[in-house]
Design a protein around this motif. Structure first.
Motif, PDB file in Angstrom:
ATOM      1  N   SER A 272       0.827  -1.208   0.000  1.00 23.05           N
ATOM      2  CA  SER A 272       0.000   0.000   0.000  1.00 23.05           C
ATOM      3  C   SER A 272       0.861   1.257   0.000  1.00 23.05           C
ATOM      4  CB  SER A 272      -0.925   0.007   1.225  1.00 23.05           C
ATOM      5  OG  SER A 272      -1.586   1.247   1.339  1.00 23.05           O
ATOM      6  N   SER A 273       0.612   2.137  -0.945  1.00 18.61           N
ATOM      7  CA  SER A 273       1.319   3.423  -0.971  1.00 18.61           C
ATOM      8  C   SER A 273       0.701   4.418  -0.005  1.00 18.61           C
ATOM      9  CB  SER A 273       1.299   4.005  -2.389  1.00 18.61           C
ATOM     10  OG  SER A 273      -0.037   4.202  -2.821  1.00 18.61           O
ATOM     11  N   ASP A 274      -0.427   4.040   0.623  1.00 21.93           N
ATOM     12  CA  ASP A 274      -1.078   4.921   1.588  1.00 21.93           C
ATOM     13  C   ASP A 274      -0.412   4.864   2.952  1.00 21.93           C
ATOM     14  OD1 ASP A 274      -2.876   5.585  -0.368  1.00 21.93           O
ATOM     15  OD2 ASP A 274      -4.413   4.181   0.316  1.00 21.93           O
ATOM     16  N   LEU A 275       0.460   3.863   3.150  1.00 17.29           N
ATOM     17  CA  LEU A 275       1.171   3.724   4.410  1.00 17.29           C
ATOM     18  C   LEU A 275       2.638   4.051   4.217  1.00 17.29           C
ATOM     19  CD1 LEU A 275      -0.274   0.340   5.769  1.00 17.29           C
ATOM     20  CD2 LEU A 275      -0.811   2.642   6.588  1.00 17.29           C
ATOM     21  N   SER A 276       3.270   4.431   5.302  1.00 17.13           N
ATOM     22  CA  SER A 276       4.709   4.685   5.298  1.00 17.13           C
ATOM     23  C   SER A 276       5.347   3.927   6.454  1.00 17.13           C
ATOM     24  CB  SER A 276       4.996   6.187   5.457  1.00 17.13           C
ATOM     25  OG  SER A 276       6.378   6.401   5.703  1.00 17.13           O
ATOM     26  N   LEU A 277       6.541   3.411   6.206  1.00 11.10           N
ATOM     27  CA  LEU A 277       7.287   2.702   7.248  1.00 11.10           C
ATOM     28  C   LEU A 277       8.252   3.619   7.996  1.00 11.10           C
ATOM     29  CD1 LEU A 277       8.120  -0.633   5.383  1.00 11.10           C
ATOM     30  CD2 LEU A 277       6.309  -0.205   7.057  1.00 11.10           C
ATOM     31  N   LYS A 278       8.054   4.902   7.872  1.00 12.94           N
ATOM     32  CA  LYS A 278       8.981   5.865   8.471  1.00 12.94           C
ATOM     33  C   LYS A 278       9.131   5.659   9.962  1.00 12.94           C
ATOM     34  CE  LYS A 278       9.815  10.842   8.971  1.00 12.94           C
ATOM     35  NZ  LYS A 278       9.312  12.206   8.648  1.00 12.94           N
ATOM     36  N   THR A 279       8.033   5.296  10.648  1.00 17.77           N
ATOM     37  CA  THR A 279       8.076   5.191  12.111  1.00 17.77           C
ATOM     38  C   THR A 279       8.020   3.743  12.599  1.00 17.77           C
ATOM     39  OG1 THR A 279       5.666   5.478  12.245  1.00 17.77           O
ATOM     40  CG2 THR A 279       7.032   7.464  12.410  1.00 17.77           C
ATOM     41  N   ILE A 280       8.251   2.779  11.723  1.00 14.02           N
ATOM     42  CA  ILE A 280       8.200   1.393  12.152  1.00 14.02           C
ATOM     43  C   ILE A 280       9.335   1.085  13.129  1.00 14.02           C
ATOM     44  CG2 ILE A 280       9.667   0.447  10.303  1.00 14.02           C
ATOM     45  CD1 ILE A 280       7.668  -1.932  10.184  1.00 14.02           C
ATOM     46  N   THR A 281       9.066   0.224  14.092  1.00  5.28           N
ATOM     47  CA  THR A 281      10.095  -0.245  15.014  1.00  5.28           C
ATOM     48  C   THR A 281      10.101  -1.767  14.995  1.00  5.28           C
ATOM     49  OG1 THR A 281       8.555  -0.223  16.892  1.00  5.28           O
ATOM     50  CG2 THR A 281       9.887   1.752  16.531  1.00  5.28           C
ATOM     51  N   CYS A 282      11.283  -2.343  15.061  1.00  6.57           N
ATOM     52  CA  CYS A 282      11.431  -3.791  15.097  1.00  6.57           C
ATOM     53  C   CYS A 282      12.329  -4.158  16.274  1.00  6.57           C
ATOM     54  CB  CYS A 282      12.051  -4.317  13.806  1.00  6.57           C
ATOM     55  SG  CYS A 282      11.037  -4.073  12.326  1.00  6.57           S
ATOM     56  N   PHE A 283      11.956  -5.206  16.983  1.00  8.83           N
ATOM     57  CA  PHE A 283      12.736  -5.685  18.115  1.00  8.83           C
ATOM     58  C   PHE A 283      13.167  -7.119  17.862  1.00  8.83           C
ATOM     59  CE2 PHE A 283      10.691  -2.062  19.919  1.00  8.83           C
ATOM     60  CZ  PHE A 283      11.526  -1.628  20.950  1.00  8.83           C
ATOM     61  N   GLY A 284      14.382  -7.404  18.242  1.00  8.14           N
ATOM     62  CA  GLY A 284      14.914  -8.755  18.172  1.00  8.14           C
ATOM     63  C   GLY A 284      15.846  -8.980  19.343  1.00  8.14           C
ATOM     64  N   PRO A 285      16.589 -10.067  19.339  1.00  2.06           N
ATOM     65  CA  PRO A 285      17.571 -10.273  20.409  1.00  2.06           C
ATOM     66  C   PRO A 285      18.501  -9.070  20.533  1.00  2.06           C
ATOM     67  CG  PRO A 285      17.344 -12.251  19.086  1.00  2.06           C
ATOM     68  CD  PRO A 285      16.561 -11.187  18.385  1.00  2.06           C
ATOM     69  N   GLY A 286      18.642  -8.577  21.748  1.00  7.19           N
ATOM     70  CA  GLY A 286      19.475  -7.396  21.986  1.00  7.19           C
ATOM     71  C   GLY A 286      18.719  -6.101  21.996  1.00  7.19           C
ATOM     72  N   GLY A 287      17.407  -6.139  21.686  1.00  5.80           N
ATOM     73  CA  GLY A 287      16.610  -4.917  21.748  1.00  5.80           C
ATOM     74  C   GLY A 287      16.228  -4.405  20.373  1.00  5.80           C
ATOM     75  N   PRO A 288      16.071  -3.067  20.220  1.00  2.98           N
ATOM     76  CA  PRO A 288      15.639  -2.507  18.930  1.00  2.98           C
ATOM     77  C   PRO A 288      16.603  -2.871  17.809  1.00  2.98           C
ATOM     78  CG  PRO A 288      15.501  -0.857  20.668  1.00  2.98           C
ATOM     79  CD  PRO A 288      16.225  -2.018  21.254  1.00  2.98           C
ATOM     80  N   ALA A 289      16.037  -3.328  16.695  1.00  2.13           N
ATOM     81  CA  ALA A 289      16.862  -3.694  15.544  1.00  2.13           C
ATOM     82  C   ALA A 289      17.294  -2.449  14.775  1.00  2.13           C
ATOM     83  CB  ALA A 289      16.072  -4.625  14.621  1.00  2.13           C
ATOM     84  N   GLU A 290      18.371  -2.596  14.023  1.00  2.00           N
ATOM     85  CA  GLU A 290      18.778  -1.532  13.116  1.00  2.00           C
ATOM     86  C   GLU A 290      17.816  -1.508  11.931  1.00  2.00           C
ATOM     87  OE1 GLU A 290      22.780  -2.303  11.977  1.00  2.00           O
ATOM     88  OE2 GLU A 290      23.617  -1.810  13.953  1.00  2.00           O
TER      89      GLU A 290
END
Length: 345
Positions: A272-290
């Protein structure tokens, strides 16, 4: 005019929230291992919330039909599931489910039925089946599907895994009547080869990676939210049942890691072009992902430390303007450094 406004509203809601949340429970008891349990009080709190907040709790077959036919799914749709057919479902969960007239599904490993006092027997399963409970396939022996036995060829492994699934289906049908091809992966473990078997056999399958199910979700590995142990927190539960399905184009990622791939990149690209991933956050081992942004609708997320041996996940969330979250999870499986399988805790 009112009809036009209503249609436009429904289209907007469908665009944003087409999907469902599937809840995964094991034990409902205060005396069983906490890692696979929710207490009776916690489970009652969960169900009462769904009832009071007017969630659309539906049978699993209804959800599968809607996904298969491309039918619209109501906002706040929930499916309730239990893995492993423990006796406390009968003793502790069913009075609560009956109180609210909620349907549910039990994924049954057929060789465990009646094998000890902790498992339901066939008569009890038939009693539950008459009370809005769907019985579905969880293999014969609850085996690790990815693991080849010593001296087992790939062809032999494939035949054994297909047999685990097909034979369980035959046993379910023998004791419970015709049973739809609905499957849950033991331990939530799957890879490309296992998914290939599931597709060939014609099953709709559920994992244990968290997230909401939407129109772009793959029916061979649909997500569920585990709700045992540390995942029973009520505040977190209220967030999870309101989550939205992230409309992505690259749904399948191989979960079984190669020896050198200890920080696997996860590429997420929106349809969808109506959404943006600008503020997405991802967590994995060690905390917030790069997060490496490739554009408004595409990112690559990478863990900040090596994934541990065993099962782990990346969990990615994106908050919308209403405060709800799009939620997507990717499972990872890493063998020991010498290429052998890890023991279960």
């Amino acid at each position: 005019m009112l009809r036009i406004i209503t249609i436009l509203f429904l289209l907007l809601v469908t665009h944003k929230t087409v999907g469902a949340v599937v809840l995964q429970y094991h034990h409902v008891s205060s005396t069983t291992p906490r890692i696979t349990s929710i207490t009776e009080e916690e489970f009652h709190q969960h169900m009462a919330y769904l009832y009071e907040q007017k969630f659309n709790v539906i049978p699993i077959e209804t959800l599968i039909r809607q996904l298969t036919l491309g039918e619209p799914i109501k906002d706040k749709t929930i499916v309730i599931t239990f893995d492993d057919a423990y006796i406390d479902i009968f003793d502790n969960a069913m009075p609560i489910l009956n109180k609210y007239q909620f349907p549910a599904t039990i994924f049954v490993a057929t060789s465990l039925v009646g094998s000890s006092k902790q498992y339901l027997n066939w008569a009890e399963l038939r009693t539950l089946q008459a009370q809005r409970i769907t019985m579905a396939n969880h293999t014969v022996s609850h085996t690790h599907l990815l693991r080849q036995n010593d001296n087992e060829t790939l062809i032999d492994w494939r035949e054994r895994i297909a047999g685990e699934i097909n034979n369980a289906q035959l046993v379910l049908s023998k004791h419970l009547g015709d049973t739809e091809k609905i499957f849950a992966y033991p331990y939530g473990e799957y890879n490309a080869a296992v998914i290939g078997i599931i597709r060939d056999l014609g099953y709709t399958a559920f994992g244990q990676q968290s997230g909401a199910i939407g129109a772009t979700s793959d029916p061979a590995f649909l997500p569920r939210f585990p709700l045992s142990g540390v995942y029973t927190d009520f505040s977190s539960f209220k967030t999870k049942v309101m989550t939205l399905a992230l409309p992505i184009s690259n749904n399948f990622v191989e979960s079984l890691l190669t020896a050198e791939n200890r920080r696997p990149p996860l590429n997420i690209k929106l349809l969808s072009s109506d959404l943006s991933l600008k503020t997405i956050t991802c967590f994995g081992p060690g905390g917030p992902a790069e997060i490496n942004h490739l554009g408004p609708q595409e990112i690559i997320a990478t863990a900040v430390q090596d994934l541990p041996v065993g099962r782990s996940r990346y969990n990615c969330t994106l908050r919308d303007e209403s405060g709800r979250y799009f939620w997507y999870s990717q499972s990872w499986i890493r063998k020991k450094s010498d290429g052998t399988w890890y023991p279960e805790p």
